[in-house]
Scaffold this motif. Structure first.
Motif, PDB file in Angstrom:
ATOM      1  N   PRO A  35       0.756  -1.248   0.000  1.00 16.85           N
ATOM      2  CA  PRO A  35       0.000   0.000   0.000  1.00 16.85           C
ATOM      3  C   PRO A  35       0.788   1.301   0.000  1.00 16.85           C
ATOM      4  CG  PRO A  35      -0.115  -1.042   2.139  1.00 16.85           C
ATOM      5  CD  PRO A  35       0.550  -2.013   1.217  1.00 16.85           C
ATOM      6  N   ASN A  36       1.967   1.323   0.536  1.00 16.99           N
ATOM      7  CA  ASN A  36       2.693   2.587   0.625  1.00 16.99           C
ATOM      8  C   ASN A  36       3.731   2.762  -0.474  1.00 16.99           C
ATOM      9  OD1 ASN A  36       1.287   3.465   2.947  1.00 16.99           O
ATOM     10  ND2 ASN A  36       2.526   2.073   4.182  1.00 16.99           N
ATOM     11  N   ASN A  37       3.829   1.790  -1.348  1.00 22.48           N
ATOM     12  CA  ASN A  37       4.837   1.837  -2.405  1.00 22.48           C
ATOM     13  C   ASN A  37       4.239   2.453  -3.669  1.00 22.48           C
ATOM     14  OD1 ASN A  37       6.869   1.504  -4.212  1.00 22.48           O
ATOM     15  ND2 ASN A  37       6.963  -0.717  -4.042  1.00 22.48           N
ATOM     16  N   LYS A  38       4.450   3.739  -3.833  1.00 23.86           N
ATOM     17  CA  LYS A  38       3.891   4.439  -5.002  1.00 23.86           C
ATOM     18  C   LYS A  38       4.709   4.186  -6.266  1.00 23.86           C
ATOM     19  CE  LYS A  38       1.108   7.397  -2.514  1.00 23.86           C
ATOM     20  NZ  LYS A  38       0.240   8.451  -2.477  1.00 23.86           N
ATOM     21  N   LYS A  39       5.786   3.432  -6.144  1.00 17.56           N
ATOM     22  CA  LYS A  39       6.607   3.060  -7.303  1.00 17.56           C
ATOM     23  C   LYS A  39       6.400   1.590  -7.655  1.00 17.56           C
ATOM     24  CE  LYS A  39       8.588   7.092  -7.519  1.00 17.56           C
ATOM     25  NZ  LYS A  39       8.094   8.042  -8.474  1.00 17.56           N
ATOM     26  N   SER A  40       5.373   0.991  -7.100  1.00 18.21           N
ATOM     27  CA  SER A  40       5.057  -0.410  -7.346  1.00 18.21           C
ATOM     28  C   SER A  40       4.671  -0.617  -8.813  1.00 18.21           C
ATOM     29  CB  SER A  40       3.891  -0.811  -6.438  1.00 18.21           C
ATOM     30  OG  SER A  40       3.308  -2.009  -6.848  1.00 18.21           O
ATOM     31  N   ALA A  41       4.971  -1.805  -9.331  1.00 15.30           N
ATOM     32  CA  ALA A  41       4.536  -2.162 -10.685  1.00 15.30           C
ATOM     33  C   ALA A  41       3.020  -2.051 -10.780  1.00 15.30           C
ATOM     34  CB  ALA A  41       4.993  -3.572 -11.031  1.00 15.30           C
ATOM     35  N   TRP A  42       2.319  -2.385  -9.697  1.00 12.49           N
ATOM     36  CA  TRP A  42       0.860  -2.287  -9.696  1.00 12.49           C
ATOM     37  C   TRP A  42       0.422  -0.849  -9.959  1.00 12.49           C
ATOM     38  CZ3 TRP A  42      -0.201  -6.906 -10.589  1.00 12.49           C
ATOM     39  CH2 TRP A  42       0.360  -7.971  -9.880  1.00 12.49           C
ATOM     40  N   VAL A  43       1.122   0.104  -9.355  1.00 13.94           N
ATOM     41  CA  VAL A  43       0.781   1.516  -9.554  1.00 13.94           C
ATOM     42  C   VAL A  43       1.026   1.907 -11.008  1.00 13.94           C
ATOM     43  CG1 VAL A  43       1.370   3.894  -8.908  1.00 13.94           C
ATOM     44  CG2 VAL A  43       1.174   2.137  -7.134  1.00 13.94           C
TER      45      VAL A  43
END
Length: 173
Positions: A35-43
């Motif tokens: 949830p806190n990773n704004k650099k996630s592949a999901w994002v």
């Protein structure tokens, strides 16, 4: 092998072309796993879908802005995207071409993601059929309810989440 929500995302992306639902589905998964990773592949994938949503609605500024951000993330997560059954090089190339189209005021047209894992593609096609969605549906003349989904949804939970986040932030100050 792949998260169910990712398969659902791909089915909406290629099936009913409901990019808003793509965003909702993958955001739910992202918030439950990273949830806190704004650099996630999901994002990166979420931003890509949001860009397509904006482009189809002729919001070129929103489409360009979100696609730029999405490309940066997806490029930085190339191995992760590849492990999700997509041809990363082709995906980035396609998205950069789409960005140029948007910057030049070009009209929306459907696109298919470069799925390279035949097992993933088969799973998506089965799920799409079970939902009654045609696979790789041409959405150049789409259902207005899908095009303007954000205006027709119940925003109660979104507003509540934003207020809760604001209250948490105030308590931390």
């Amino acid at each position: 092998m792949y998260p169910d929500k990712y398969i659902e995302f791909l089915v909406h992306f290629h099936g009913d072309r409901d990019y808003f639902e793509c965003h909702e589905t993958l955001e739910e998964y992202w918030k439950s796993t990273d949830p806190n990773n704004k650099k996630s592949a999901w994002v990166g994938l979420i931003l890509m879908a949001v860009s397509f949503y904006h482009h189809r609605r002729e919001n070129l500024n929103g489409a360009e802005r979100t696609l730029r951000k999405g490309i940066v993330i997806l490029e930085s997560r190339a191995e992760e995207i590849q492990s999700l059954g997509l041809d990363t090089d082709q995906l980035i190339k396609d998205l950069k071409n789409r960005l140029v189209l948007i910057q030049n005021g070009g009209h929306y047209s459907s696109v298919n993601l470069p799925i390279i894992d035949p097992i993933l593609k088969e799973e998506c096609m089965k799920f799409s059929a079970s939902k009654g969605f045609p696979w790789c549906f041409d959405s150049n003349s789409p259902d207005k309810d899908i095009v303007h989904r954000h205006k027709r949804r119940d925003r109660t939970m979104v507003i509540k989440e934003r207020l809760d986040a604001l209250n948490r932030k105030k308590r931390q100050e």
